[in-house]
Structure formats: structure tokens, C-alpha cells
Design an enzyme around this catalytic site. Structure first.
Site, PDB file in Angstrom:
ATOM      1  N   CYS A   1      18.923  39.065 -20.682  1.00  0.00           N
ATOM      2  CA  CYS A   1      19.074  37.800 -19.947  1.00  0.00           C
ATOM      3  C   CYS A   1      18.054  37.637 -18.828  1.00  0.00           C
ATOM      4  O   CYS A   1      17.922  36.550 -18.265  1.00  0.00           O
ATOM      5  CB  CYS A   1      20.488  37.679 -19.397  1.00  0.00           C
TER       6      CYS A   1
ATOM      7  N   HIS B   1      20.453  32.744 -14.058  1.00  0.00           N
ATOM      8  CA  HIS B   1      20.919  32.984 -15.426  1.00  0.00           C
ATOM      9  C   HIS B   1      22.345  32.442 -15.526  1.00  0.00           C
ATOM     10  O   HIS B   1      23.182  32.668 -14.658  1.00  0.00           O
ATOM     11  CB  HIS B   1      20.878  34.484 -15.731  1.00  0.00           C
TER      12      HIS B   1
ATOM     13  N   ASN C   1      26.489  31.316 -22.230  1.00  0.00           N
ATOM     14  CA  ASN C   1      25.417  32.246 -21.863  1.00  0.00           C
ATOM     15  C   ASN C   1      24.442  32.348 -23.031  1.00  0.00           C
ATOM     16  O   ASN C   1      24.790  32.899 -24.074  1.00  0.00           O
ATOM     17  CB  ASN C   1      26.050  33.604 -21.536  1.00  0.00           C
TER      18      ASN C   1
HETATM   19  N1  ACO Z   1      40.985  34.999 -23.878  1.00  0.00           N
HETATM   20  C1  ACO Z   1      42.148  35.440 -23.376  1.00  0.00           C
HETATM   21  N2  ACO Z   1      42.282  36.643 -22.818  1.00  0.00           N
HETATM   22  C2  ACO Z   1      41.198  37.438 -22.786  1.00  0.00           C
HETATM   23  C3  ACO Z   1      39.954  37.037 -23.294  1.00  0.00           C
HETATM   24  C4  ACO Z   1      39.872  35.763 -23.849  1.00  0.00           C
HETATM   25  N3  ACO Z   1      38.718  35.268 -24.366  1.00  0.00           N
HETATM   26  N4  ACO Z   1      39.058  38.039 -23.105  1.00  0.00           N
HETATM   27  C5  ACO Z   1      39.731  39.038 -22.509  1.00  0.00           C
HETATM   28  N5  ACO Z   1      41.014  38.687 -22.316  1.00  0.00           N
HETATM   29  C6  ACO Z   1      42.101  39.448 -21.708  1.00  0.00           C
HETATM   30  C7  ACO Z   1      41.849  40.940 -21.750  1.00  0.00           C
HETATM   31  O1  ACO Z   1      42.225  41.475 -22.999  1.00  0.00           O
HETATM   32  C8  ACO Z   1      42.729  41.407 -20.615  1.00  0.00           C
HETATM   33  O2  ACO Z   1      44.050  41.460 -21.089  1.00  0.00           O
HETATM   34  P1  ACO Z   1      45.006  42.698 -20.681  1.00  0.00           P
HETATM   35  O3  ACO Z   1      45.123  42.616 -19.185  1.00  0.00           O
HETATM   36  O4  ACO Z   1      46.273  42.398 -21.404  1.00  0.00           O
HETATM   37  O5  ACO Z   1      44.293  43.933 -21.138  1.00  0.00           O
HETATM   38  C9  ACO Z   1      42.655  40.260 -19.611  1.00  0.00           C
HETATM   39  O6  ACO Z   1      42.201  39.126 -20.339  1.00  0.00           O
HETATM   40  C10 ACO Z   1      41.730  40.537 -18.465  1.00  0.00           C
HETATM   41  O7  ACO Z   1      40.489  40.971 -18.981  1.00  0.00           O
HETATM   42  P2  ACO Z   1      39.321  41.330 -18.033  1.00  0.00           P
HETATM   43  O8  ACO Z   1      38.190  41.931 -18.824  1.00  0.00           O
HETATM   44  O9  ACO Z   1      39.858  42.103 -16.860  1.00  0.00           O
HETATM   45  O10 ACO Z   1      38.889  39.883 -17.530  1.00  0.00           O
HETATM   46  P3  ACO Z   1      37.917  39.539 -16.346  1.00  0.00           P
HETATM   47  O11 ACO Z   1      38.656  38.773 -15.332  1.00  0.00           O
HETATM   48  O12 ACO Z   1      37.109  40.722 -15.899  1.00  0.00           O
HETATM   49  O13 ACO Z   1      36.900  38.523 -17.047  1.00  0.00           O
HETATM   50  C11 ACO Z   1      34.707  38.395 -18.046  1.00  0.00           C
HETATM   51  C12 ACO Z   1      36.141  38.921 -18.170  1.00  0.00           C
HETATM   52  C13 ACO Z   1      34.760  36.882 -18.000  1.00  0.00           C
HETATM   53  C14 ACO Z   1      33.931  38.834 -19.288  1.00  0.00           C
HETATM   54  C15 ACO Z   1      34.080  38.953 -16.768  1.00  0.00           C
HETATM   55  O14 ACO Z   1      34.285  40.337 -16.682  1.00  0.00           O
HETATM   56  C16 ACO Z   1      32.605  38.667 -16.706  1.00  0.00           C
HETATM   57  O15 ACO Z   1      32.192  37.527 -16.576  1.00  0.00           O
HETATM   58  N6  ACO Z   1      31.759  39.720 -16.744  1.00  0.00           N
HETATM   59  C17 ACO Z   1      30.330  39.533 -16.659  1.00  0.00           C
HETATM   60  C18 ACO Z   1      29.753  39.147 -17.980  1.00  0.00           C
HETATM   61  C19 ACO Z   1      28.318  38.727 -17.771  1.00  0.00           C
HETATM   62  O16 ACO Z   1      27.987  38.117 -16.785  1.00  0.00           O
HETATM   63  N7  ACO Z   1      27.426  39.041 -18.685  1.00  0.00           N
HETATM   64  C20 ACO Z   1      26.054  38.629 -18.399  1.00  0.00           C
HETATM   65  C21 ACO Z   1      25.115  39.462 -18.938  1.00  0.00           C
HETATM   66  S1  ACO Z   1      25.051  39.099 -20.630  1.00  0.00           S
HETATM   67  C22 ACO Z   1      23.576  39.723 -21.248  1.00  0.00           C
HETATM   68  O17 ACO Z   1      22.779  40.303 -20.615  1.00  0.00           O
HETATM   69  C23 ACO Z   1      23.418  39.583 -22.747  1.00  0.00           C
END
Ligand code: ACO
Length: 320
Positions: free
Chosen positions: A112, A247, A277
């Protein structure tokens, strides 16, 4: 001071739109979960077009916008983590499509941060060689890398491409940049190995995998570091920046960075709501969109900041 300026902007996204609620048919998720945690509402997915096709359409738009022709271009760099061939490179394939007769052309992989890396590389090459103009592209078909049973990744990404034509300038131009990498395997997509099935009976080794929480934490530090560093390097203040283009991964990351660095969130251009993204394509799509909808105007100063797998992060300040 010598630098490079952008003389053409282009972007392209495929037609097919997948809305958050469309995922409900294949995974346990909701529009509320996705949009409240990321800001993403929908994304574009390529059905038949390759990454090269997307790159070509964005690059052609940028070339037409610049009013130049292929024969004016000396260098082509494409940033991608989802090329449609290991070789030749997408950049190499763009030459004949764009009527560029002879140019240095290659792809880079910095996820990214790729477009910002590519721009920084183009600036360095143009600065040291008898070359004047470059096309720099970010293009991805991330939908091809996703595991549609993994709800924590498949809802985040989309396909698209963005491109700029840049030109060396010694009038009123400037270009400040930083690019950094730190080895950490919390976000990766393995290359497809044709012999995996033969040797390991393994066919599911290549999907994109991510430790979302760790990447989130990394992103906060990386974006803050990249903005802070490039501002210090340039001697400019955040009030000198007309538009910040980050990004487009997660709205909450940008909000937290603004709070941390005391920056005005309204100066950040965001379109992740519509495209998700798109990795290396996200910044050039936003840059081109901001220019073509008059959010960004000629002569203004823009700060680009990328972060992603590698782990990589990079920033650039330039006058458009
Ligand atoms: N729908 C519903 N529930 C979901 C989903 C979904 N799509 N995805 C995960 N959950 C659930 C999980 O299973 C978890 O459930 P549990 O508590 O029963 O185990 C719960 O939601 C919480 O999951 P978390 O992973 O803790 O959610 P979080 O609040 O951390 O959000 C997210 C996840 C949005 C991916 C966040 O961590 C994030 O944005 N991370 C950064 C990602 C990023 O910026 N990537 C950029 C680089 S990409 C690149 O370089 C290619």
C-alpha cells in the site's frame, strides 16, 4: 529548488460494485460492522479486466490529461502487489499500449506504500539522468488474492488503478520524500507456486492474510512518523499543506493520526467509502479524483502518505 511536478492525473475503477450488505450472502457480517469499523461502504471488483487493463486505463487518462504523447515519456514505474504476470512487468506491457517507443520501465512491490515509493524512485531517477518525464502508476486486482470465507479481510479491499505523469521542473517546484521498511510478517500474500499442488497438495497458500489489530497499531505509528518526518524535512508546517492524501485503508486510522498530530481532519481527502482499500492504487486514485473534482488545484501543495505490507511506509510533499 529542483523537483518534479504532476502534469497529468488519471484513475480508473472497474464497473462492478459490491456493497457491504452483498457480503451477507457469503459470510456472517453486516454493513453496520464494516462501515463503523472502517468507513468502507462499497468497493469495485474486476470481473474480466486484468491489473494491466486497469493500469492502462488510468495511465491513458493521465497521458491525455497531460496533453503529451507516448513519445514524450522516458520512464514508466508501476506499483502493484497483484500483477497479472510475473514477467513481463505491467510497466513493460504499458509501453506498446501507450505508444511509448523506448523508455525505462519496471514494476515495484511495496504494497500500500507502493505508489509513494514509485514516485520517490521516479523523482530520484529523473533527478540524476537525462530523462524528463515519467508515468507512475498504482494498480491492483486485490479481489484475486482474497479468501472470501475470511470475513476479517475480504470486506476491506477493492480493485482499481491511478496514475500520474510527472515532469522534472526547476521552476518553483519541490519534492520531499521518505520511504521506510521494517520486516514484520503480519500482512502477507504468498506467490502462487505451480508445483504446490504436486508437492504439498496445497492450493490455498496464496490468499492475503492479515493480523488486523497489529496492522492497525503499526499504521497509527507509521502514518504519524511519515507525516512528521516529511514535514520536518521540508521545513513546512501542516498549515502550508493544502491537501493530505493518505492511503485509504481505514477512516479511524486517519482520525486517530489527526488527533495525535493535531491535524485538521477536513484537510484529508478520503474516498474509501466508495472504493475500499485498493492498496497501491488508493493514493493515485484519490489524487486524480481530487484534481478532477477541483478539490486540488494547480499550484497547490499536497502531502501523500502510504503504509502497508512489508511493513512499508512512505510520504511525499510535492506541488502539483
Ligand atoms: N463482520 C463481522 N464481524 C467481523 C468481521 C466482519 N467483516 N471481521 C471480523 N469480525 C469479528 C471478529 O471475528 C471478532 O469477533 P470475536 O470477538 O467474536 O472473535 C470481532 O469482529 C472483532 O474483530 P477484531 O479483529 O478485533 O476487529 P477490529 O475492531 O480490530 O477491526 C479491522 C478489524 C477493521 C480489520 C481493523 O483491525 C483494521 O482496520 N486493521 C488495519 C487494517 C489495515 O489498515 N490494513 C492496511 C494495510 S493493507 C495492505 O497493506 C495490503
Amino acid at each position: 529548488m529542483n523537483g518534479i511536478k504532476v502534469v497529468g492525473f488519471g484513475h480508473y475503477v472497474p464497473e462492478t460494485t459490491i456493497k457491504n450488505d452483498d457480503f451477507k450472502e457469503i459470510i456472517d457480517t453486516s454493513d453496520e460492522w464494516i462501515s463503523s469499523r472502517t468507513g468502507i461502504k462499497e468497493r469495485r471488483i474486476s470481473i474480466t479486466e486484468t491489473t494491466t487493463d486497469l493500469a492502462y486505463k488510468a495511465a491513458l487518462m493521465a497521458l491525455l490529461d497531460s496533453k503529451l504523447t507516448g513519445s514524450d515519456i522516458d520512464l514508466v514505474i508501476t506499483a502493484t502487489m497483484s500483477p497479472d504476470s510475473y514477467t513481463p512487468s505491467i510497466s513493460s506491457k504499458l509501453l506498446s499500449k501507450l505508444g511509448i517507443e523506448k523508455a525505462m520501465a519496471f514494476d515495484i512491490s511495496a504494497a500500500c506504500s507502493g505508489f509513494v515509493y514509485a514516485l520517490n524512485i521516479a523523482s530520484a531517477i529523473l533527478g540524476q539522468n537525462n530523462l524528463k518525464r515519467a508515468i507512475v502508476v498504482g494498480a491492483e486486482c486485490l479481489s484475486e488474492l482474497l479468501d472470501y470465507t475470511d470475513r476479517s479481510t475480504c470486506v476491506l479491499f477493492g480493485d482499481g488503478a491511478g496514475a500520474v505523469v510527472v515532469e522534472k521542473t526547476n521552476e518553483n517546484g519541490y519534492f520531499y520524500s521518505m520511504s521506510k521498511t521494517d520486516t514484520e510478517n503480519i500482512l502477507y500474500a504468498n506467490a502462487i507456486r505451480a508445483n504446490d499442488m504436486l508437492l504439498n497438495n496445497e492450493t490455498d497458500n496464496y490468499h492475503l492474510k492479515m493480523d488486523g489489530k497489529k496492522v492497525y497499531k503499526f499504521a497509527l505509528d507509521a502514518v504519524s512518523d511519515a507525516i512528521d518526518n516529511v514535514l520536518k524535512m521540508s521545513g513546512l508546517k501542516d498549515s502550508d499543506i493544502d491537501l493530505f492524501i493518505p492511503h485509504q485503508a481505514n477512516e479511524r486510522i486517519i482520525m486517530s493520526v489527526c488527533k495525535h498530530l493535531n491535524l485538521d481532519f477536513n484537510k484529508f481527502y478520503l474516498n474509501l467509502e466508495r472504493y475500499g482499500n485498493t492498496s497501491s492504487a488508493s493514493i493515485p486514485i484519490a489524487l486524480s479524483e481530487a484534481y478532477h473534482n477541483n478539490t486540488l488545484r494547480k499550484g497547490q501543495t499536497v502531502l501523500l502518505v502510504g503504509f502497508g505490507a512489508g511493513l512499508t511506509w512512505a510520504s511525499t510533499i510535492l506541488k502539483v
